[in-house]
Design a protein around this motif. Structure first.
Motif, PDB file in Angstrom:
ATOM      1  N   GLN A 261      88.709  67.079  29.524  1.00 47.48           N
ATOM      2  CA  GLN A 261      88.828  66.168  28.383  1.00 47.48           C
ATOM      3  C   GLN A 261      88.045  64.871  28.575  1.00 47.48           C
ATOM      4  N   MET A 264      85.062  63.870  26.253  1.00 42.03           N
ATOM      5  CA  MET A 264      85.530  63.565  24.906  1.00 42.03           C
ATOM      6  C   MET A 264      86.210  62.198  24.864  1.00 42.03           C
ATOM      7  N   VAL A 265      87.010  61.910  25.895  1.00 35.98           N
ATOM      8  CA  VAL A 265      87.711  60.628  25.950  1.00 35.98           C
ATOM      9  C   VAL A 265      86.718  59.472  26.078  1.00 35.98           C
ATOM     10  N   LEU A 266      85.673  59.651  26.857  1.00 35.65           N
ATOM     11  CA  LEU A 266      84.670  58.601  27.029  1.00 35.65           C
ATOM     12  C   LEU A 266      83.870  58.360  25.751  1.00 35.65           C
ATOM     13  N   GLY A 267      83.631  59.417  24.979  1.00 37.31           N
ATOM     14  CA  GLY A 267      82.918  59.276  23.710  1.00 37.31           C
ATOM     15  C   GLY A 267      81.450  58.928  23.890  1.00 37.31           C
ATOM     16  N   ASP A 268      80.837  58.454  22.782  1.00 36.28           N
ATOM     17  CA  ASP A 268      79.397  58.166  22.800  1.00 36.28           C
ATOM     18  C   ASP A 268      79.074  56.681  22.821  1.00 36.28           C
ATOM     19  N   LYS A 270      79.537  54.452  20.498  1.00 33.21           N
ATOM     20  CA  LYS A 270      79.314  53.858  19.174  1.00 33.21           C
ATOM     21  C   LYS A 270      80.661  53.522  18.537  1.00 33.21           C
ATOM     22  N   LYS A 271      80.833  52.271  18.154  1.00 35.58           N
ATOM     23  CA  LYS A 271      82.098  51.842  17.549  1.00 35.58           C
ATOM     24  C   LYS A 271      82.136  52.271  16.091  1.00 35.58           C
ATOM     25  N   TYR A 274      87.626  55.591  12.453  1.00 37.42           N
ATOM     26  CA  TYR A 274      87.923  57.011  12.330  1.00 37.42           C
ATOM     27  C   TYR A 274      88.700  57.292  11.049  1.00 37.42           C
TER      28      TYR A 274
END
Length: 288
Positions: A261, A264-268, A270-271, A274
């Motif tokens: 996971q 996915m938790v770290l993300g990309d 970009k703020k 959602y």
């Protein structure tokens, strides 16, 4: 950064973390116990299992083997070392079982004869243990097999690591940050070395952990580790030097779940707002 292909698995930045369940010598000389740990690795979603192979009379001196050490195998250190060492019959059974279960297996080879022994089973890669990092002859001999090499860096200085990498080359190499204490204390893990190694070398960097619990292994992946190796066991209270630094099935399951996971938790970075936040905006924000 380079990508290393271990059979059909690509190890490198942006790729799924390569997770190795180290059985090592936790089988205590029992193939049936080894099979139980293979089952644990398969059930929890590990990518490979790893053993250790030594030619006892090559790796240890006569004096070391003669030292008094009581175990279920006898009264000397030699009795213990020979009792823990699987031979051709045992590894044929392990090879067959891993093929049936659909999981890769390989080994840390501590001497050249051990490399030749394991090579007969066509392993997907070789592991070189931290203790062998300064053994140039073993490094060079292992490289002649033409397989990917995973090198642990415990008990080693940066100068020693650089030299070992110069011997092996950075192609087909995965470096594992490691601290060779069993189990490791929090102030000995120094996970920031992962970034240091990433800055220094172009090969994938992983983490071989000996800590209690799973948090450092998950943090290692968040810091960029492309591979994680952990000792596993059926019961941490079993006799043996590595059992206390090993994970039982529940701990291994939770570690793998959280590692999978982590991207996915770290993300990309970009703020964004959602979709699931929109009704909360309507409900709580005075000024929209």
């Amino acid at each position: 950064m380079k990508v290393v292909k271990i059979r059909n698995f690509e190890v490198g930045e942006g790729k799924p973390c390569f997770i190795i369940a180290e059985i090592g010598i936790n089988h205590n000389g029992s193939v049936e116990l080894a099979k139980k740990m293979i089952d644990i690795a398969v059930t929890t979603g590990c990518d490979a299992v790893k053993f250790q192979k030594r030619t006892v009379d090559v790796v240890y001196t006569k004096e070391e083997l003669a030292k008094e050490r009581k175990s279920v195998f006898g009264t000397t250190n030699g009795d213990l070392k020979r009792g823990l060492e699987f031979g051709k019959k045992e590894y044929k059974e392990i090879d067959k079982y891993c093929k049936e279960k659909g999981i890769m297996w390989f080994a840390s080879c501590w001497d050249e004869q051990a490399v030749d022994f394991i090579d007969e089973f066509n392993p997907p890669c070789y592991k070189i243990a931290s203790a062998s990092l300064t053994d140039d002859n073993l490094l060079k001999y292992t490289k002649t097999k033409g397989k990917p090499i995973i090198l642990s860096t415990g008990m080693s200085t940066m100068e020693q690591i650089k030299h070992a990498v110069s011997v092996l080359g950075e192609d087909n190499l995965v470096l594992m940050h490691c601290t060779s204490t069993y189990p490791s204390n929090a102030d000995e893990m120094n996970l920031s070395v992962i970034q240091t190694l990433k800055n220094e070398f172009s090969c994938p960097i992983g983490y071989s952990g000996h800590e209690r619990g799973v948090t450092p292994s998950i943090l290692a992946v968040a810091l960029g580790a492309c591979a994680v190796e952990r000792h596993i066991t059926t019961d941490r209270t079993n006799w043996g030097s590595d059992q206390a630094a090993s994970l039982e099935m529940a701990g291994l399951y939770h570690m793998i779940r959280d590692i999978r996971q982590t991207p996915m938790v770290l993300g990309d970075g970009k703020k964004v707002v959602y979709t699931r936040e929109l009704p909360i905006i309507e409900k709580l924000r005075r000024v929209k």
